[in-house]
Design a protein around this motif. Structure first.
Motif, PDB file in Angstrom:
ATOM      1  N   ILE A  53       0.865  -1.166   0.000  1.00  0.00           N
ATOM      2  CA  ILE A  53       0.000   0.000   0.000  1.00  0.00           C
ATOM      3  C   ILE A  53       0.913   1.232   0.000  1.00  0.00           C
ATOM      4  CG2 ILE A  53      -1.924  -1.097   1.201  1.00  0.00           C
ATOM      5  CD1 ILE A  53      -0.880   0.400   3.777  1.00  0.00           C
ATOM      6  N   ILE A  55       1.157   5.114   1.549  1.00  0.00           N
ATOM      7  CA  ILE A  55       0.612   6.132   2.454  1.00  0.00           C
ATOM      8  C   ILE A  55       1.363   7.415   2.156  1.00  0.00           C
ATOM      9  CG2 ILE A  55       0.207   6.809   4.849  1.00  0.00           C
ATOM     10  CD1 ILE A  55       0.607   3.789   5.561  1.00  0.00           C
ATOM     11  N   LYS A 107       0.269  -3.587   4.188  1.00  0.00           N
ATOM     12  CA  LYS A 107      -0.766  -3.225   5.165  1.00  0.00           C
ATOM     13  C   LYS A 107      -0.586  -4.139   6.371  1.00  0.00           C
ATOM     14  CE  LYS A 107      -5.014  -1.678   6.436  1.00  0.00           C
ATOM     15  NZ  LYS A 107      -6.273  -2.213   5.942  1.00  0.00           N
ATOM     16  N   PHE A 142      -6.331   2.981   9.724  1.00  0.00           N
ATOM     17  CA  PHE A 142      -6.843   3.008   8.350  1.00  0.00           C
ATOM     18  C   PHE A 142      -8.370   3.087   8.361  1.00  0.00           C
ATOM     19  CE2 PHE A 142      -2.804   0.873   8.497  1.00  0.00           C
ATOM     20  CZ  PHE A 142      -2.105   1.447   7.449  1.00  0.00           C
ATOM     21  N   ASP A 144     -10.584   2.123   6.318  1.00  0.00           N
ATOM     22  CA  ASP A 144     -11.384   0.993   5.836  1.00  0.00           C
ATOM     23  C   ASP A 144     -11.336  -0.195   6.804  1.00  0.00           C
ATOM     24  OD1 ASP A 144      -8.686   0.751   5.186  1.00  0.00           O
ATOM     25  OD2 ASP A 144      -9.054  -0.365   3.327  1.00  0.00           O
ATOM     26  N   LYS A 170      -6.912   8.148   5.317  1.00  0.00           N
ATOM     27  CA  LYS A 170      -8.087   8.047   4.437  1.00  0.00           C
ATOM     28  C   LYS A 170      -7.722   7.283   3.179  1.00  0.00           C
ATOM     29  CE  LYS A 170     -10.734  12.246   5.421  1.00  0.00           C
ATOM     30  NZ  LYS A 170      -9.750  13.021   6.198  1.00  0.00           N
ATOM     31  N   LYS A 171      -8.575   6.340   2.823  1.00  0.00           N
ATOM     32  CA  LYS A 171      -8.349   5.601   1.576  1.00  0.00           C
ATOM     33  C   LYS A 171      -8.750   6.497   0.409  1.00  0.00           C
ATOM     34  CE  LYS A 171      -8.762   1.017  -0.272  1.00  0.00           C
ATOM     35  NZ  LYS A 171      -9.028  -0.374   0.082  1.00  0.00           N
ATOM     36  N   ASP A 173      -7.591   5.681  -2.948  1.00  0.00           N
ATOM     37  CA  ASP A 173      -7.606   4.853  -4.159  1.00  0.00           C
ATOM     38  C   ASP A 173      -7.419   3.410  -3.696  1.00  0.00           C
ATOM     39  OD1 ASP A 173      -7.697   4.088  -6.773  1.00  0.00           O
ATOM     40  OD2 ASP A 173      -6.100   5.439  -7.467  1.00  0.00           O
ATOM     41  N   LYS A 174      -7.350   2.498  -4.644  1.00  0.00           N
ATOM     42  CA  LYS A 174      -7.322   1.072  -4.290  1.00  0.00           C
ATOM     43  C   LYS A 174      -6.304   0.757  -3.187  1.00  0.00           C
ATOM     44  CE  LYS A 174      -6.933  -3.495  -6.416  1.00  0.00           C
ATOM     45  NZ  LYS A 174      -5.525  -3.904  -6.491  1.00  0.00           N
ATOM     46  N   ASN A 175      -5.044   1.124  -3.399  1.00  0.00           N
ATOM     47  CA  ASN A 175      -4.019   0.838  -2.395  1.00  0.00           C
ATOM     48  C   ASN A 175      -3.387   2.113  -1.842  1.00  0.00           C
ATOM     49  OD1 ASN A 175      -4.138  -2.010  -2.426  1.00  0.00           O
ATOM     50  ND2 ASN A 175      -3.054  -2.018  -4.386  1.00  0.00           N
ATOM     51  N   ASP A 176      -4.077   3.219  -2.034  1.00  0.00           N
ATOM     52  CA  ASP A 176      -3.508   4.517  -1.644  1.00  0.00           C
ATOM     53  C   ASP A 176      -4.244   5.131  -0.454  1.00  0.00           C
ATOM     54  OD1 ASP A 176      -1.764   4.269  -3.664  1.00  0.00           O
ATOM     55  OD2 ASP A 176      -2.378   6.061  -4.778  1.00  0.00           O
ATOM     56  N   TYR A 177      -3.449   5.610   0.495  1.00  0.00           N
ATOM     57  CA  TYR A 177      -4.025   6.277   1.669  1.00  0.00           C
ATOM     58  C   TYR A 177      -3.400   7.650   1.839  1.00  0.00           C
ATOM     59  CZ  TYR A 177      -5.755   1.679   3.058  1.00  0.00           C
ATOM     60  OH  TYR A 177      -6.393   0.465   3.096  1.00  0.00           O
TER      61      TYR A 177
END
Lengths: 194, 241
Positions: A53, A55, A107, A142, A144, A170-171, A173-177
């Protein structure tokens, strides 16, 4: 027996100052050849990038200006909730131009502590810089994940009635926070006395 | 299983985080109280550094950036001591990283605008992993004092920055070591951000003439104390009990 008398005082902190990269990330700052590699460049060298992921975010001062002369260090468990060796340690700085940091890692899983309680996935973050007489500790959770049963989040809500949103990435995108830190002001991040 | 917890930190013996005499703290120091909570495995665990990462000259700043065997400018010193915890138990395997200015008070860093010279044979960067008895040593050059903008121009006392990883992430310490007899120490707002005079003095290394390695090197002793970790043993309880 007075046990307290046998406890000595901790060496106090002093600011890491503006030139901390010399000692902590010499290759990065342009001092090659002393250390083969800077430590903390890759928190999980044996894992594949595709599992990672990202961040990213900025560290804002009291004027809400993003700062770039800070050192960030993270410590986390693996996806199964295990802390081991040097895995899970990362050290990085914000980009000079964009003022954004970016951490690529796995993650973390939920982690069981000594008391048997299960903590939601989180990453410990330490911030050191000029202007900080002591380094600052916080945590990245996280958004989610289910945080309602996390003992620390519950502890903060029950005892301090704080808004815990500053601890939650905050999420985007798919694997982006996205995880921003505010050192001061209305949005001041929650920092910990560990 | 071991139940470990960090000793509670006593902020009477730590610097004020907001300390306007040190101008940079004004816009960076948080204002809210920190939140205290019982230690979890996330703070009690920490990265484990292996001696494999340490090169032969990593703790010898006199040699580790020298070109063609040229010596850096300045007088050579040995800085040594031990890392122990608050129970005075030696902390072995602790990673110590240091950084410092050269003899003329200049850092090898693009952001250092001090109008003094870089030393091409000195980078000011070193590291060591402590021995079983917690001991460490660095061979280096006496760093110079230097002016910096604060409340107008002020002078930093001679110092070496120390970053230490103990066995726990919660033991992490970043500090500075000063030198016995330096008249600039008492004028320094960063030093004076620590309210307790005795604990301030614990950052001042002591000249140790007896430990001088040879006639061309002075020795300074600096002992470091990291937070203590309480340990109790308990039996694992089964889930749901």
């Amino acid at each position: 027996m007075d046990l307290i008398k046998n406890i000595h005082k901790e060496t106090p902190f002093q600011t890491a100052g503006p030139f901390l990269h010399i000692g902590c990330l010499p290759n990065f700052i342009g001092i090659p050849g002393i250390y083969k590699n800077d430590i903390g460049v890759d928190p999980f060298p044996e894992k594949k990038n595709k599992d990672f992921i990202k961040i990213s975010g900025s560290i804002f001062d009291g004027n809400e200006e993003a700062v770039d002369d800070v050192l960030l260090e993270t410590w986390q468990c693996d996806e199964d909730g295990n802390y081991f060796g040097l895995n899970g340690f990362a050290r990085f700085v914000p980009d000079k131009v964009t003022k954004k940091f970016s951490l690529s890692t796995i993650k973390p899983g939920s982690v069981k502590s000594f008391d048997g309680k299960l903590y939601s996935p989180h990453i410990s973050l330490l911030i050191s810089s000029r202007g900080l007489n002591m380094s600052l500790n916080t945590r990245i959770y996280f958004d989610d994940d289910d945080l309602t049963n996390d003992p620390l989040i519950s502890f903060i809500i029950n005892n301090n009635n704080n808004d815990i949103s500053s601890l939650v990435a905050k999420k985007i995108d798919k694997n982006d926070y996205l995880f921003n830190v505010f050192l001061q002001g209305d949005k001041e991040t929650i920092f910990f006395d560990l | 299983m071991k139940n470990k917890s960090l000793l509670k930190r006593d902020f009477n013996y730590q610097p004020h985080i907001y300390y306007p005499n040190y101008k940079s703290s004004i816009l960076r120091a948080p204002h809210k109280d920190k939140i205290t909570f019982p230690s979890t495995i996330s703070e009690v665990s920490g990265p484990v550094f292996s001696k494999d990462i340490i090169g032969q000259n990593d703790n010898n700043l006199i040699l580790n950036f020298s070109k063609n065997n040229k010596s850096p400018i300045g007088h050579k010193i040995l800085v040594y001591g031990t890392v122990k915890d608050q129970f005075l138990k030696p902390v072995k395997g602790a990673l110590i990283e240091i950084w410092q200015a050269n003899a003329s008070g200049k850092y090898m860093h693009p952001n250092d605008k001090t109008p003094t010279a870089i030393d091409p044979n000195f980078a000011g960067c070193g590291r060591y992993i402590t021995e079983t008895n917690g001991s460490y040593e660095f061979f280096t050059i006496q760093p110079g004092p230097y002016p910096y903008p604060n409340r107008g121009i002020e002078w930093r006392p001679m110092h070496i920055h120390f970053s230490i990883f103990g066995e726990s992430f919660g033991q992490r310490l970043i500090t500075q070591m000063y030198f016995e007899g330096d008249p600039l120490i008492k004028l320094c707002p960063m030093v004076n951000s620590i309210p307790d005079d005795k604990i301030r003095k614990s950052l001042i290394s002591k000249l140790d003439v007896s430990r001088a390695v040879s006639h061309n090197i002075l020795a300074y002793k600096f002992d470091i104390i990291l937070r203590g970790i309480n340990q109790t043993y308990f039996e694992n309880r089964k889930e749901g009990l």
